[in-house]
Design an enzyme around this catalytic site. Sequence first.
Site, short mmCIF file in Angstrom:
data_model
loop_
_atom_site.label_atom_id
_atom_site.label_comp_id
_atom_site.label_asym_id
_atom_site.label_seq_id
_atom_site.Cartn_x
_atom_site.Cartn_y
_atom_site.Cartn_z
CG HIS A 132 12.78 60.12 15.67
ND1 HIS A 132 12.21 58.88 15.45
CD2 HIS A 132 13.19 60.57 14.45
CE1 HIS A 132 12.29 58.59 14.15
NE2 HIS A 132 12.89 59.58 13.53
CB CYS A 154 13.15 57.43 10.74
SG CYS A 154 14.67 58.38 10.86
#
Lengths: 387, 111
Positions: free
Chosen positions: A333, A84
Amino acid sequence: MRDVQIVGTGTTPFGVLDDGVKDLGVTAISRALGDCDVSRGRVDALYAGNFVAGILEGQETIGPILADEVGLSGVPAMTIEGACASSGIAFQQASQAIASGIHDVIVVAGVESMTKADTAEFTRALGSAADQETEGRSGLTFPGFYGMFLDRYMHEYGATREQVASVSVKNRDNGTLNPRARFNEAVSIETVLESDLVADPLRLYDCCPAADGAAAVVLAASDIAEDLADRPIDILGSAHTTGHNAAHRYEDLTTLDATVTAAEQAYEAAKVDPDDIDVVELHDCFTPAEIGDSEDLGFFKKGEGAAAVEAGRTQIDGEIPINPSGGLLAKGHPVGATGVGQIYEVCRQLRGNHENQVEGAEIGLAHNIGGSGVVCTVSVLGRGADV
Amino acid sequence: MSEPFTAYRCADCEELYGRAPAACRACGSETFDAAELSGRGRLYSSTVVRVPGSDHQGQEPFVVGIVDVGDEETVRVTARLEGECRYDPDSPVAFVESREDTFVFAPPDDK
């Protein structure tokens, strides 16, 4: 080392989008190049952050493929993967390459497409950032990692579920005004606490949503940046660190060491203290992550982050505004795009044209973390002078 | 009672591991000796996974936790915990077995 500035920014909205990674990336990069006076011929390199396109779309080699697609064929281009934190790393690497004199102008992109996969499929893809030999086989997911984090955090510091849920309420509230956010509806504490359990004690509204999206920035050496943009943003400090590769590797699971060290390095490079930061975009993939991050970045003492959110200290008009964009919890996200997406939001704040503008913001911080806290970037940006 | 837990000790620097690594992170040695620990443990933290990845579909809900296993000397491991209940941090647990290459623990009373 040379100073480095951000001369152009561009993004797609984050949400459920039709385009795949290539078209998303092209859109963000073209918008970033259109935001400044940089011709294709002036770009020296392209760094693209991506995490799961290889697993979900069967698409790899994204950096070089994007380079040709946006008219940059010939320049060195690569994909950077760090879960991420992929595009946060791409940003830090580009900044470093310009600072050290290797290149003068670099385009940095982050791109991801996730929502065409079902939940089980993208949960498995995201789980590839865990050490497969230990956590992978146990079935631990990333919501599970932060469920264990919250379990221990509440035990050690006596934080309440209501306090932790107030992170989601604040960020979803901020997201109502952000046209780039996946979610524009506010939620109540009750909605968060009555939502389905995902990984006890974490519930659905403690978790950020998956999203598709891309963001891009154009970086340039400061001695040429003034010819390329009216209002370049200063990169005052940017750090990239690593931490533990599994939950059981932590002595204290509520402190992610990679964040602590990245923050120390970025503050030192920028010659600032946490008190000097006016606005923060940090990695709130789950509500307890925002609380831990706010402590690890030095804004609150260990164990005080949950009460601080409940007391409103991190709201847009609070003493340290955190995630005025809505953060990952509201924006969504798109994992490989999130790091540059945060940089984009901080740049808007420092240019003074954010939908949730923090009054007088001069110094901003972006924090991007991946996996079990195994990799992290922290960047400190400054408003810069009018040119 | 609990089953003993086999840990691995670096033959050169004595660093202790729940699983034998390819090389010791402390000294680089590639030689490890089996080290039998008591299977009694203490749960550091846990979660109930209700939304698993596609490779663990159908097993949910299941409990994953971090366990400090051993008596005087302990090693920290990621493990499955039997049952679907919530465990409190610092609960005592006992090693049951290694199942499909994952450590499995349970409340000591269940043994």
